[in-house]
Design an enzyme around this catalytic site. Structure first.
Site, short mmCIF file in Angstrom:
data_model
loop_
_atom_site.label_atom_id
_atom_site.label_comp_id
_atom_site.label_asym_id
_atom_site.label_seq_id
_atom_site.Cartn_x
_atom_site.Cartn_y
_atom_site.Cartn_z
N ASN A 10 0.80 -1.25 -0.21
CA ASN A 10 0.10 -0.11 -0.21
C ASN A 10 0.86 1.53 0.10
O ASN A 10 0.50 2.34 -0.20
CB ASN A 10 -1.06 -0.03 1.00
CG ASN A 10 -0.25 -0.02 2.54
OD1 ASN A 10 0.93 -0.62 2.70
ND2 ASN A 10 -0.83 0.33 3.66
N CYS A 11 2.25 1.35 -0.19
CA CYS A 11 3.08 2.26 -0.05
C CYS A 11 2.91 3.06 -1.46
O CYS A 11 3.27 2.27 -2.45
CB CYS A 11 4.38 1.84 0.32
SG CYS A 11 5.75 3.04 0.02
#
Length: 115
Positions: A10-11
Protein backbone atom coordinates in the site's frame (compact mmCIF):
# COMPACT_ATOMS: atom_id res chain seq x y z
CA UNK A 1 19.86 -12.16 -12.81
CA UNK A 2 16.92 -11.96 -10.42
CA UNK A 3 15.33 -8.74 -9.24
CA UNK A 4 13.37 -8.49 -5.99
CA UNK A 5 11.49 -5.43 -4.79
CA UNK A 6 11.01 -5.32 -1.00
CA UNK A 7 8.32 -3.29 0.70
CA UNK A 8 4.64 -3.09 1.58
CA UNK A 9 1.99 -3.03 -1.15
CA UNK A 10 0.00 0.00 0.00
CA UNK A 11 3.05 2.32 -0.08
CA UNK A 12 2.80 4.93 -2.86
CA UNK A 13 6.54 4.73 -3.59
CA UNK A 14 6.30 0.95 -3.95
CA UNK A 15 3.41 1.41 -6.38
CA UNK A 16 5.51 3.82 -8.46
CA UNK A 17 8.50 1.46 -8.46
CA UNK A 18 6.34 -1.52 -9.46
CA UNK A 19 4.76 0.50 -12.26
CA UNK A 20 8.18 1.62 -13.54
CA UNK A 21 9.52 -1.93 -13.51
CA UNK A 22 6.41 -3.27 -15.27
CA UNK A 23 6.32 -0.44 -17.85
CA UNK A 24 10.01 -1.05 -18.63
CA UNK A 25 9.60 -4.82 -18.95
CA UNK A 26 11.83 -5.63 -15.99
CA UNK A 27 10.93 -9.03 -14.54
CA UNK A 28 10.79 -8.88 -10.75
CA UNK A 29 9.26 -10.49 -7.73
CA UNK A 30 7.70 -8.52 -4.92
CA UNK A 31 8.53 -9.37 -1.32
CA UNK A 32 5.83 -8.06 1.01
CA UNK A 33 7.35 -7.46 4.46
CA UNK A 34 3.98 -7.91 6.14
CA UNK A 35 3.00 -11.16 4.40
CA UNK A 36 6.40 -12.71 3.74
CA UNK A 37 8.24 -11.33 6.77
CA UNK A 38 11.85 -10.23 6.92
CA UNK A 39 14.74 -11.93 8.64
CA UNK A 40 17.91 -10.81 10.35
CA UNK A 41 20.10 -12.37 7.63
CA UNK A 42 18.53 -10.17 4.93
CA UNK A 43 18.77 -7.08 7.15
CA UNK A 44 22.45 -7.71 7.89
CA UNK A 45 23.25 -8.21 4.21
CA UNK A 46 21.36 -5.07 3.17
CA UNK A 47 22.79 -3.02 6.05
CA UNK A 48 26.36 -3.94 5.06
CA UNK A 49 25.74 -2.22 1.70
CA UNK A 50 23.17 0.48 2.48
CA UNK A 51 23.89 1.34 6.13
CA UNK A 52 21.33 1.18 8.91
CA UNK A 53 20.79 4.94 8.92
CA UNK A 54 19.62 4.86 5.29
CA UNK A 55 17.38 1.87 5.95
CA UNK A 56 15.61 3.42 8.95
CA UNK A 57 12.52 5.34 7.84
CA UNK A 58 12.30 8.19 10.37
CA UNK A 59 9.41 9.84 8.53
CA UNK A 60 6.95 6.98 8.98
CA UNK A 61 4.36 6.68 11.72
CA UNK A 62 5.92 3.52 13.19
CA UNK A 63 9.18 5.35 13.95
CA UNK A 64 7.40 8.48 15.17
CA UNK A 65 5.43 6.35 17.66
CA UNK A 66 8.64 5.26 19.42
CA UNK A 67 9.24 7.15 22.64
CA UNK A 68 11.87 9.89 22.59
CA UNK A 69 14.22 7.98 24.90
CA UNK A 70 14.27 5.03 22.52
CA UNK A 71 14.89 7.29 19.52
CA UNK A 72 17.73 9.08 21.34
CA UNK A 73 19.63 5.86 22.02
CA UNK A 74 19.20 4.17 18.65
CA UNK A 75 22.32 2.53 17.28
CA UNK A 76 23.01 -0.10 14.63
CA UNK A 77 22.06 -3.12 16.73
CA UNK A 78 18.92 -1.52 18.13
CA UNK A 79 17.91 -0.27 14.67
CA UNK A 80 18.29 -3.72 13.10
CA UNK A 81 16.25 -5.30 15.91
CA UNK A 82 13.51 -2.69 15.42
CA UNK A 83 13.52 -3.17 11.64
CA UNK A 84 13.04 -6.91 12.09
CA UNK A 85 10.28 -6.37 14.63
CA UNK A 86 8.58 -3.53 12.70
CA UNK A 87 9.32 -3.96 8.96
CA UNK A 88 7.18 -0.89 8.19
CA UNK A 89 10.12 1.13 9.59
CA UNK A 90 12.33 0.01 6.70
CA UNK A 91 12.70 2.76 4.13
CA UNK A 92 11.03 1.69 0.91
CA UNK A 93 11.64 0.26 -1.49
CA UNK A 94 14.75 -1.83 -1.20
CA UNK A 95 15.65 -3.29 -4.57
CA UNK A 96 17.90 -6.32 -4.85
CA UNK A 97 19.13 -6.73 -8.41
CA UNK A 98 21.46 -9.71 -8.59
CA UNK A 99 23.83 -9.05 -5.69
CA UNK A 100 23.38 -5.26 -5.67
CA UNK A 101 21.16 -3.39 -3.21
CA UNK A 102 19.47 -0.04 -3.86
CA UNK A 103 17.16 2.00 -1.65
CA UNK A 104 14.39 4.40 -2.57
CA UNK A 105 12.85 5.02 -5.96
CA UNK A 106 13.62 7.65 -8.54
CA UNK A 107 13.02 6.96 -12.25
CA UNK A 108 16.53 8.19 -13.15
CA UNK A 109 18.05 5.81 -10.59
CA UNK A 110 16.18 2.82 -12.05
CA UNK A 111 17.11 3.88 -15.58
CA UNK A 112 20.76 3.77 -14.52
CA UNK A 113 20.31 0.28 -13.10
CA UNK A 114 18.26 -1.31 -15.90
CA UNK A 115 18.76 0.68 -19.10
Amino acid sequence: MSTVLYGIPNCDTIKKAKKWLTDNNVAFTFHDYRKDGIDQAFLLKAEAVLGWEAMLNKRGTTYRQLDDAEKATIDRDKALALLELYPAMIKRPILLNGDSFYIGFKPAQYEGIFC
